[in-house]
Enzyme design. Sequence first.
Site, PDB file in Angstrom:
ATOM      1  N   GLY A  37       4.205   4.214 -10.466  1.00 34.70           N
ATOM      2  CA  GLY A  37       3.006   4.199 -11.315  1.00 34.70           C
ATOM      3  C   GLY A  37       3.093   4.198 -12.538  1.00 34.70           C
ATOM      4  O   GLY A  37       1.863   4.725 -13.240  1.00 34.70           O
ATOM      5  N   ASN A  81       8.680  -5.771  -4.056  1.00 35.73           N
ATOM      6  CA  ASN A  81       9.894  -5.237  -4.603  1.00 35.73           C
ATOM      7  C   ASN A  81      11.254  -5.635  -3.773  1.00 35.73           C
ATOM      8  O   ASN A  81      11.361  -6.145  -2.659  1.00 35.73           O
ATOM      9  CB  ASN A  81       9.597  -3.175  -3.542  1.00 35.73           C
ATOM     10  CG  ASN A  81       8.449  -2.900  -4.160  1.00 35.73           C
ATOM     11  OD1 ASN A  81       7.800  -2.103  -4.062  1.00 35.73           O
ATOM     12  ND2 ASN A  81       8.465  -2.796  -5.824  1.00 35.73           N
ATOM     13  N   LYS A 102      -7.783  -6.908 -12.977  1.00 32.01           N
ATOM     14  CA  LYS A 102      -9.128  -6.907 -12.686  1.00 32.01           C
ATOM     15  C   LYS A 102      -8.702  -5.890 -11.186  1.00 32.01           C
ATOM     16  O   LYS A 102      -7.975  -6.006 -10.619  1.00 32.01           O
ATOM     17  CB  LYS A 102      -9.570  -7.946 -11.429  1.00 32.01           C
ATOM     18  CG  LYS A 102     -10.883  -8.046 -10.409  1.00 32.01           C
ATOM     19  CD  LYS A 102     -12.625  -7.544 -12.060  1.00 32.01           C
ATOM     20  CE  LYS A 102     -13.906  -6.941 -11.445  1.00 32.01           C
ATOM     21  NZ  LYS A 102     -14.621  -6.624 -11.736  1.00 32.01           N
ATOM     22  N   GLU A 138       2.554  -7.389  -6.259  1.00 26.33           N
ATOM     23  CA  GLU A 138       3.998  -7.732  -6.927  1.00 26.33           C
ATOM     24  C   GLU A 138       4.820  -7.597  -5.580  1.00 26.33           C
ATOM     25  O   GLU A 138       4.961  -7.044  -4.062  1.00 26.33           O
ATOM     26  CB  GLU A 138       4.452  -5.600  -7.248  1.00 26.33           C
ATOM     27  CG  GLU A 138       4.640  -4.918  -6.595  1.00 26.33           C
ATOM     28  CD  GLU A 138       5.301  -4.061  -7.839  1.00 26.33           C
ATOM     29  OE1 GLU A 138       6.179  -3.760  -8.128  1.00 26.33           O
ATOM     30  OE2 GLU A 138       5.229  -2.489  -7.288  1.00 26.33           O
ATOM     31  N   ARG A 141      13.853  -4.998  -2.715  1.00 29.91           N
ATOM     32  CA  ARG A 141      15.293  -3.664  -2.053  1.00 29.91           C
ATOM     33  C   ARG A 141      14.607  -2.732  -1.076  1.00 29.91           C
ATOM     34  O   ARG A 141      13.088  -3.602  -0.441  1.00 29.91           O
ATOM     35  CB  ARG A 141      15.500  -2.827  -3.413  1.00 29.91           C
ATOM     36  CG  ARG A 141      13.725  -1.912  -3.731  1.00 29.91           C
ATOM     37  CD  ARG A 141      13.452  -0.678  -4.491  1.00 29.91           C
ATOM     38  NE  ARG A 141      12.697  -0.792  -4.990  1.00 29.91           N
ATOM     39  CZ  ARG A 141      11.291  -0.403  -4.483  1.00 29.91           C
ATOM     40  NH1 ARG A 141      11.463   0.149  -3.400  1.00 29.91           N
ATOM     41  NH2 ARG A 141      10.680  -0.248  -5.095  1.00 29.91           N
TER      42      ARG A 141
HETATM   43  P1  ADP Z   1       3.740   0.279  -9.578  1.00 27.45           P
HETATM   44  O1  ADP Z   1       5.141  -0.694  -9.306  1.00 27.45           O
HETATM   45  O2  ADP Z   1       3.762   1.023 -10.895  1.00 27.45           O
HETATM   46  O3  ADP Z   1       3.973   0.853  -7.693  1.00 27.45           O
HETATM   47  P2  ADP Z   1       2.070  -1.620  -8.504  1.00 27.45           P
HETATM   48  O4  ADP Z   1       1.980  -2.514  -8.899  1.00 27.45           O
HETATM   49  O5  ADP Z   1       2.720  -1.737  -7.093  1.00 27.45           O
HETATM   50  O6  ADP Z   1       3.034  -0.608  -9.336  1.00 27.45           O
HETATM   51  O7  ADP Z   1       0.743  -0.305  -7.805  1.00 27.45           O
HETATM   52  C1  ADP Z   1       1.248   0.571  -7.879  1.00 27.45           C
HETATM   53  C2  ADP Z   1      -0.563   0.497  -7.052  1.00 27.45           C
HETATM   54  O8  ADP Z   1      -1.420   0.810  -8.033  1.00 27.45           O
HETATM   55  C3  ADP Z   1      -1.610   0.308  -5.951  1.00 27.45           C
HETATM   56  O9  ADP Z   1      -0.764   0.417  -4.720  1.00 27.45           O
HETATM   57  C4  ADP Z   1      -3.030   0.499  -6.151  1.00 27.45           C
HETATM   58  O10 ADP Z   1      -3.157   1.781  -5.415  1.00 27.45           O
HETATM   59  C5  ADP Z   1      -2.936   0.323  -7.378  1.00 27.45           C
HETATM   60  N1  ADP Z   1      -3.630  -0.855  -8.206  1.00 27.45           N
HETATM   61  C6  ADP Z   1      -2.889  -1.349  -8.842  1.00 27.45           C
HETATM   62  N2  ADP Z   1      -3.142  -2.354  -9.141  1.00 27.45           N
HETATM   63  C7  ADP Z   1      -4.832  -2.700  -8.981  1.00 27.45           C
HETATM   64  C8  ADP Z   1      -5.378  -3.489  -9.296  1.00 27.45           C
HETATM   65  N3  ADP Z   1      -5.824  -4.734  -9.304  1.00 27.45           N
HETATM   66  N4  ADP Z   1      -7.099  -2.932  -8.755  1.00 27.45           N
HETATM   67  C9  ADP Z   1      -6.854  -0.877  -7.589  1.00 27.45           C
HETATM   68  N5  ADP Z   1      -5.651  -0.969  -7.427  1.00 27.45           N
HETATM   69  C10 ADP Z   1      -4.259  -0.770  -8.230  1.00 27.45           C
END
Ligand code: ADP
Length: 447
Positions: free
Chosen positions: A165, A290, A201, A288, A292
Amino acid sequence: MLSRILIANRGEIAVRIIRACKEMGVQTVAVFSEADKESAHVGMADEAICIGPPPASESYLNIANIIAAAEVADVDAIHPGYGFLAENSQFAEICASCNIDFIGPSPESMILLGDKERARKVAYSAGVNILAGNDEPLTDDADALSLAHKIGYPVIIKAAAGGGGRGMRVARNDPSLINGINIARAEAQAAFKDSSVYIEKYLEDARHIEIQLIADKHGNIVHLGERDCSLQRRHQKLVEESPSPAIGPELRAEMGNAAIAIAKASNYTNAGTAEFLVDQNGKFYFIEMNCRIQVEHPVTEMVTGIDIVLEQFRVANGRPLSFKQEDIQINGVAIECRINAEDPKNNFKPDPNRITKWYQPGGRGVRVDTHAYSGMVVSPYYDSLVAKLIVHRPTRAECIIAMKCALEEFDISGIKTTIPLYLEIFGHTRFIRGLINTTFIEDNFSR
Ligand code: ADP
């Protein structure tokens, strides 16, 4: 066959991996920082080696010290767990050059999927939906503004190397976009030594749904269904469940096939998770991969009966998966709560202190994955997860009731924890009805 491995991690996941090794008759070598001398994983392993001072950069992220420990201990392989070096392709390459197996995907797959912007392209080329965003790294503010106008606000700014996050900002207008890019760049540079950011978006009212994958070295890829990880604070997961109350068999199969297509396109092997956002109409978008084992893997283990860590070893040993897609069945419902040493009433401020009392729940279908015990000091140097409480029941309604009982039974003194917040959440009608999204906690429990 791997007979002696080093675990390049700490905390509950190191304990989890050591347990699996004991069952398989594999010898274990733990590594620990000076802050973790008293840690449970150190006592459980066959051998333990100190790899440096408390800051992670000098111990759990110190590649030279970990490789030196692996060579001195003469291990066949390294299991990286999650976090720390788990998704560091350079580390995986160094392991290979030292003739040490890295229990995870190949460095090539990690390079392809580790950068989130590149992973979006892989998904797109595999025919999987992604949210509108940029294809090339952003160079200047004018670029970013014209892209945001094309996509339409709100947008989310993300670090290409991001995780946990960090380096993420939502922008709803021009000034907040420019400001957000600067903040995200600085955060990404500090956390990942890479300031590249991209724009996507922002999907409102979405669920975070992820698909667990496992792939062997013979081209077999199987998905183990989904986990709903919508309950988050600051874009970080707190509660996870499988199956999702919003996903039926058709959408599960569709998302599973999308995840498998991405794995195929990246020659993926071992355990991995494809993360998606799902809108209210059931349309899903890849965000994305992960590369692992994940914190929340136990909920999938509970409903499928598959030991994912054992399968990771099986794959690393070059054996084919022990099951086919049609063998996978989802039985009942499992929910996991991350018990963090944090004050949920004070913006989740970490509370690293000595645990003076630790009494954990148990009974049928209740699993606690932890390294904590009474007398343990929660270190300020690492993340604040002290336990994962997982409950498995035939139905979601029963699972929620059993989870409430287990949370009430969990008796911890000396540190503040997220348990009081979970008790509130599990009593909330929207949660009980399964009507959650990624902003549910912020919207309903702002503090
Ligand atoms: P990280 O790798 O830091 O965990 P993520 O890309 O997996 O980041 O996203 C983590 C969280 O951020 C998601 O579960 C969601 O709650 C929010 N998020 C990420 N991208 C979006 C998006 N395009 N629209 C709305 N929420 C998003």
